[in-house]
Design a protein around this motif. Sequence first.
Motif, PDB file in Angstrom:
ATOM      1  N   ILE A   1      20.034 -13.964  -9.624  1.00 31.24           N
ATOM      2  CA  ILE A   1      19.687 -15.019  -8.673  1.00 31.24           C
ATOM      3  C   ILE A   1      19.741 -14.486  -7.240  1.00 31.24           C
ATOM      4  O   ILE A   1      18.848 -14.769  -6.421  1.00 31.24           O
ATOM      5  N   VAL A   2      20.759 -13.703  -6.931  1.00 29.32           N
ATOM      6  CA  VAL A   2      20.868 -13.126  -5.588  1.00 29.32           C
ATOM      7  C   VAL A   2      19.671 -12.224  -5.294  1.00 29.32           C
ATOM      8  O   VAL A   2      19.120 -12.236  -4.179  1.00 29.32           O
ATOM      9  N   TRP A   3      19.253 -11.445  -6.279  1.00 27.50           N
ATOM     10  CA  TRP A   3      18.100 -10.558  -6.070  1.00 27.50           C
ATOM     11  C   TRP A   3      16.853 -11.378  -5.751  1.00 27.50           C
ATOM     12  O   TRP A   3      16.089 -11.024  -4.835  1.00 27.50           O
ATOM     13  N   VAL A   4      16.647 -12.477  -6.484  1.00 21.80           N
ATOM     14  CA  VAL A   4      15.481 -13.320  -6.223  1.00 21.80           C
ATOM     15  C   VAL A   4      15.561 -13.927  -4.829  1.00 21.80           C
ATOM     16  O   VAL A   4      14.564 -13.935  -4.081  1.00 21.80           O
TER      17      VAL A   4
ATOM     18  N   VAL B   1      26.327 -11.528 -14.180  1.00 24.06           N
ATOM     19  CA  VAL B   1      25.014 -10.916 -14.418  1.00 24.06           C
ATOM     20  C   VAL B   1      23.905 -11.871 -13.990  1.00 24.06           C
ATOM     21  O   VAL B   1      22.949 -11.477 -13.301  1.00 24.06           O
ATOM     22  N   VAL B   2      24.053 -13.137 -14.393  1.00 23.18           N
ATOM     23  CA  VAL B   2      23.078 -14.157 -13.977  1.00 23.18           C
ATOM     24  C   VAL B   2      23.091 -14.314 -12.464  1.00 23.18           C
ATOM     25  O   VAL B   2      22.042 -14.434 -11.821  1.00 23.18           O
ATOM     26  N   TYR B   3      24.300 -14.304 -11.890  1.00 25.45           N
ATOM     27  CA  TYR B   3      24.448 -14.438 -10.432  1.00 25.45           C
ATOM     28  C   TYR B   3      23.736 -13.292  -9.713  1.00 25.45           C
ATOM     29  O   TYR B   3      23.052 -13.504  -8.704  1.00 25.45           O
ATOM     30  N   GLY B   4      23.871 -12.071 -10.236  1.00 29.87           N
ATOM     31  CA  GLY B   4      23.215 -10.926  -9.612  1.00 29.87           C
ATOM     32  C   GLY B   4      21.701 -11.076  -9.605  1.00 29.87           C
ATOM     33  O   GLY B   4      21.038 -10.740  -8.611  1.00 29.87           O
TER      34      GLY B   4
ATOM     35  N   LEU C   1      32.928 -14.997 -20.374  1.00 29.22           N
ATOM     36  CA  LEU C   1      31.993 -15.868 -19.676  1.00 29.22           C
ATOM     37  C   LEU C   1      31.801 -15.451 -18.223  1.00 29.22           C
ATOM     38  O   LEU C   1      30.670 -15.478 -17.711  1.00 29.22           O
ATOM     39  N   PHE C   2      32.874 -15.060 -17.546  1.00 25.85           N
ATOM     40  CA  PHE C   2      32.740 -14.699 -16.132  1.00 25.85           C
ATOM     41  C   PHE C   2      31.834 -13.484 -15.939  1.00 25.85           C
ATOM     42  O   PHE C   2      30.930 -13.517 -15.076  1.00 25.85           O
ATOM     43  N   PRO C   3      32.016 -12.385 -16.697  1.00 26.96           N
ATOM     44  CA  PRO C   3      31.063 -11.265 -16.543  1.00 26.96           C
ATOM     45  C   PRO C   3      29.615 -11.676 -16.818  1.00 26.96           C
ATOM     46  O   PRO C   3      28.698 -11.215 -16.121  1.00 26.96           O
ATOM     47  N   LEU C   4      29.415 -12.540 -17.819  1.00 26.41           N
ATOM     48  CA  LEU C   4      28.055 -12.999 -18.116  1.00 26.41           C
ATOM     49  C   LEU C   4      27.480 -13.778 -16.941  1.00 26.41           C
ATOM     50  O   LEU C   4      26.316 -13.585 -16.554  1.00 26.41           O
ATOM     51  N   LEU C   5      28.303 -14.653 -16.362  1.00 24.74           N
ATOM     52  CA  LEU C   5      27.842 -15.424 -15.205  1.00 24.74           C
ATOM     53  C   LEU C   5      27.535 -14.522 -14.017  1.00 24.74           C
ATOM     54  O   LEU C   5      26.615 -14.809 -13.238  1.00 24.74           O
TER      55      LEU C   5
ATOM     56  N   TYR D   1      29.858 -17.531  -1.858  1.00 25.46           N
ATOM     57  CA  TYR D   1      31.162 -18.124  -2.188  1.00 25.46           C
ATOM     58  C   TYR D   1      31.275 -18.474  -3.671  1.00 25.46           C
ATOM     59  O   TYR D   1      32.365 -18.814  -4.142  1.00 25.46           O
ATOM     60  N   LEU D   2      30.159 -18.400  -4.404  1.00 28.31           N
ATOM     61  CA  LEU D   2      30.172 -18.850  -5.799  1.00 28.31           C
ATOM     62  C   LEU D   2      31.156 -18.080  -6.686  1.00 28.31           C
ATOM     63  O   LEU D   2      31.938 -18.702  -7.423  1.00 28.31           O
ATOM     64  N   PRO D   3      31.163 -16.741  -6.669  1.00 22.25           N
ATOM     65  CA  PRO D   3      32.140 -16.036  -7.519  1.00 22.25           C
ATOM     66  C   PRO D   3      33.585 -16.405  -7.195  1.00 22.25           C
ATOM     67  O   PRO D   3      34.411 -16.553  -8.107  1.00 22.25           O
TER      68      PRO D   3
END
Length: 383
Positions: free
Chosen positions: A125-128, A120-123, A114-118, A85-87
């Motif tokens: 975190i999801v992988w981890v 990338v970080v979100y992707g 900022l949103f595209p950068l976030l 739900y974060l995005p």
Amino acid sequence: MTQTNKNGTLPMRVACAIFFLLFTFLYLYNYQDDILAVAQHVLSQGATHYNRTIGAVIITLVLWLLQLALYAFTGLTRRCHALTYLPSLLLMGALTSASPDILSGHCSVLWLWLFPLLMVVYGFIVWVVRQLESIEPEPLSQGFFTRMVWVNLLQMVVMALITCGIGNSDKVFHYRMHLESDLLDGNYADALRVGQDDAATDSSLTMLRIAALSSTGELGERLFTYPLVGRSDAMLPNGQSVRLAMVPETWLYKKIGVVFKEKVSPRRYLELAHEKGYAKHETHDWLLTAYLLDGDLDAFAHALPRYYNVSKPLPLHYREALVLYTHLRQHPFVVFHSQVMEADFDDFLNLLHSTNDPATRRYELRSNYGKTYWYYYYSHQPV
């Protein structure tokens, strides 16, 4: 029964979905509707009008569909399912983050990078999280009151707070946009209830309240029950400290009766409207109010008999101003007496000049007389 249901994740996913749908709809419908309205108005250059119900429903459904797509793509089903739900919540925060700068045509480009950068970080975190889910033990219990449910709901709460922090929380700006929406819809009574018990205000909000009170014929009766700033200069737009966002300026000037090309102060503008014969009946109250806002009791006392029979009942604030004027002048142009109001004014003066602690005195004055012209006059003039 699917493997997902066997693992007891369905109650958790339902709980997260219910929280998201309720929070998103209420946040958009009850709190950020005015910010979305002005954003749509500015971006469409006034061509469209935002509907709070339709808008809240559509945005909620679109954001939910985005979450469902992310859930299908990431497959997060356990303690970090809420991250799907974060995005959607970040997007909602970005949509409602419009600041007063938008009125000048300055739309922030922060979220464009900022949103595209976030994401990338979100992707990452999801992988981890996906790697950790593969070694996570099966839940020992099922239902709506399990640890997995509470862990995900806690994440939802944290993300909801982040969304609130991103969205516009400037209450004065909210008041202004809410009041403008009510004025556009002709809901003058509702407009006058916006922020009526809050001391926060600015010059634009003062102008909007004057316009709303003029529309209900209560300008001389209720204006000084509100917090006011800017004196008479706040009565008309100047394009800087006093401005309209959605209400056309022509709507405001129709109340006065004329539009002058020359740039003069609002008070002089109102005087010219009277001198040149363009003033309407309600414009009389605008001019009298301008004198009161400036604390010019002499100009008020000389103008009042032109528009009102002072021997008949007068609006509340005009009576208060006359009692004050009679008290301050040895040879008043207009003599006004009211035993009840004069007794209240004597009490006001006793409290004003009492030897109480200054902070206590201010509190008592505001509590007992904060909605009178006397309080406005002495709080805006040297005592």
